[in-house]
Motif scaffolding. Structure first.
Motif, PDB file in Angstrom:
ATOM      1  N   ALA A 265      64.761  39.872  33.150  1.00 42.23           N
ATOM      2  CA  ALA A 265      65.719  38.842  33.538  1.00 42.23           C
ATOM      3  C   ALA A 265      67.133  39.219  33.119  1.00 42.23           C
ATOM      4  O   ALA A 265      68.100  38.982  33.860  1.00 42.23           O
ATOM      5  CB  ALA A 265      65.312  37.503  32.912  1.00 42.23           C
ATOM      6  N   ARG A 266      67.267  39.822  31.945  1.00 44.61           N
ATOM      7  CA  ARG A 266      68.596  40.198  31.462  1.00 44.61           C
ATOM      8  C   ARG A 266      69.221  41.257  32.375  1.00 44.61           C
ATOM      9  O   ARG A 266      70.424  41.209  32.674  1.00 44.61           O
ATOM     10  CB  ARG A 266      68.507  40.711  30.027  1.00 44.61           C
ATOM     11  CG  ARG A 266      69.857  40.989  29.391  1.00 44.61           C
ATOM     12  CD  ARG A 266      69.723  41.297  27.922  1.00 44.61           C
ATOM     13  NE  ARG A 266      71.017  41.534  27.298  1.00 44.61           N
ATOM     14  CZ  ARG A 266      71.193  41.855  26.016  1.00 44.61           C
ATOM     15  NH1 ARG A 266      70.135  41.950  25.224  1.00 44.61           N
ATOM     16  NH2 ARG A 266      72.396  42.062  25.541  1.00 44.61           N
ATOM     17  N   GLU A 269      70.488  39.586  35.478  1.00 49.20           N
ATOM     18  CA  GLU A 269      71.772  38.921  35.233  1.00 49.20           C
ATOM     19  C   GLU A 269      72.917  39.930  35.194  1.00 49.20           C
ATOM     20  O   GLU A 269      74.009  39.674  35.721  1.00 49.20           O
ATOM     21  CB  GLU A 269      71.704  38.139  33.929  1.00 49.20           C
ATOM     22  CG  GLU A 269      70.774  36.930  33.987  1.00 49.20           C
ATOM     23  CD  GLU A 269      70.539  36.297  32.628  1.00 49.20           C
ATOM     24  OE1 GLU A 269      69.955  35.199  32.586  1.00 49.20           O
ATOM     25  OE2 GLU A 269      70.916  36.900  31.596  1.00 49.20           O
ATOM     26  N   ALA A 293      65.996  33.843  34.865  1.00 43.74           N
ATOM     27  CA  ALA A 293      67.369  34.320  34.769  1.00 43.74           C
ATOM     28  C   ALA A 293      68.322  33.167  35.032  1.00 43.74           C
ATOM     29  O   ALA A 293      67.988  32.207  35.735  1.00 43.74           O
ATOM     30  CB  ALA A 293      67.615  35.452  35.765  1.00 43.74           C
ATOM     31  N   SER A 294      69.521  33.276  34.494  1.00 40.42           N
ATOM     32  CA  SER A 294      70.535  32.243  34.667  1.00 40.42           C
ATOM     33  C   SER A 294      71.654  32.779  35.560  1.00 40.42           C
ATOM     34  O   SER A 294      72.312  33.761  35.222  1.00 40.42           O
ATOM     35  CB  SER A 294      71.109  31.832  33.310  1.00 40.42           C
ATOM     36  OG  SER A 294      72.143  30.883  33.466  1.00 40.42           O
TER      37      SER A 294
END
Length: 367
Positions: A265-266, A269, A293-294
């Motif tokens: 996820a990082r 991003e 993820a954001s």
């Protein structure tokens, strides 16, 4: 016939795998090919994160399972109805068979084959059958229609692509997953215009293959990874620069196409943050199922961004593999550089540990 293969009895073993030994080399019985199937003698097989994800339990698959999904070999027998392959042909084995008729197949690679995906999830061949049996006679499931960590495999005709005899076994094996996935993320999903900048985040086997294909296609390429040795190799392979993730973010670089190939996820991003307004983020990595993820929806809207998921590089293997072979044959695609080490079948548990540690591109099993 009796074969030798690496069988995973149960997913989710504790690390290090060198101690817990989840993969066991065993004698198995392999049924002959049925209609529409071929028997292949395996020459080389690559160790990929998709194998590791079954070993560590991130991808739920039925067990016991004979692992391996990136391989090449020689045709030794063909089943009824297979009239376009002959004994002695070299083939690339690919992990997503295509029925050619379902809604997924009609998207020209954009979506996976529905029939092939269902068979892969069930651990069967496309026709629904299982050709592998353990020493006690019980069924052993197929991995993604290939089960390449073995001396031989029976696979669907739709799981192989013939290549010319001048393509070495190791190169052919890499074409089946690393190059199809990474290269396809560039040419099928991202589709950068001539000369546009491409950034690749995550320089494992798939990411480095994406970098190689982007360089071969004439793009300015920037590699991003946390491992210094991978950054150095990226520069050697034609990247105009290679940076650690935070360095890339701090430098404010952006690209028209950014490929995320790390499976985290990082990393996703980071890839999104490195994508220019009006441009495309392509994700081919396979993170843990619960990873999140954001992202800013406002950024996607306000900057007219596109985010694309690409499975197997959105590839049609029979069409894309010959293109990569031509690039390799011309000297523009040095796929040999993806091979970080060569191992034997009995070293797979240690190979999984090294892959999990992040230091490998492609470890190849040779037979």
């Amino acid at each position: 016939m009796q074969i030798t293969g690496a069988v995973l009895e149960v997913s989710g073993a504790d690390k290090p795998f060198a101690q817990t030994r989840p993969l066991r080399v065993a004698a198995l019985e392999l049924d002959p090919p049925q209609a529409g199937e071929v028997l292949v003698r395996i020459d080389a097989a690559g160790v990929c994160h998709s194998d590791l994800s079954v070993v560590d339990g991130n991808r739920v698959r039925p067990t016991p399972m004979l692992l391996g999904h990136e391989a090449s070999g020689i045709v030794e027998q063909v089943g009824d109805g297979v009239d376009d392959l002959a004994i002695g042909d070299r083939v690339v084995m690919t992990f997503l068979p295509r029925c050619g008729e379902c809604a997924g197949c009609r998207t020209d690679g954009r979506l996976p084959c529905e029939v092939g995906s269902a068979a892969n999830g069930a651990g069967t061949l496309v026709g629904g059958g299982i050709r592998l049996h353990g020493e006690a006679g019980g069924e052993v499931f197929h991995h993604l229609g290939v089960s390449g960590f073995a001396s031989h495999a029976v696979v669907s005709r739709t799981s192989v692509v013939k290549v010319d005899a001048d393509v070495p076994a190791e190169i052919a094996a890499l074409l089946g997953c690393a190059v199809l996935t990474g290269g396809g993320a560039v040419i099928n999903a991202g589709r950068p215009a001539s000369g546009e900048r491409v950034i690749v985040v995550g320089l494992g086997g798939v990411g480095m293959a994406a970098l190689l294909v982007a360089v071969a296609e004439g793009h300015e390429v920037i590699g991003v990874d946390a491992v210094p040795a991978k950054l150095e190799l990226a520069r050697e392979l034609g990247a105009t620069s290679a940076l650690a993730p935070q360095e890339a973010l701090d430098a404010g670089i952006r690209a028209s196409v950014v490929i995320e190939a790390a499976g985290s996820a990082r990393a996703f991003e980071t890839a999104f943050a490195l994508t220019a307004p009006g441009s495309t983020t392509v994700t081919v990595g396979l993170p843990a199922p619960d990873a999140r993820a954001s992202l800013s929806p406002l950024t996607i809207t306000g900057e007219a961004r596109t985010v694309i998921g690409s499975y197997l590089g959105s590839a049609v293997p029979a069409r894309n593999i010959p293109r990569y072979v031509d690039l390799w044959r011309s000297g523009r695609l040095p796929l040999e550089r993806l091979v970080s080490s060569r191992i034997r079948l009995g070293e797979l548990n240690e190979a999984m540990d090294r892959l999990a540690a992040g230091g490998e591109l492609r470890q190849l099993i040779t037979f």
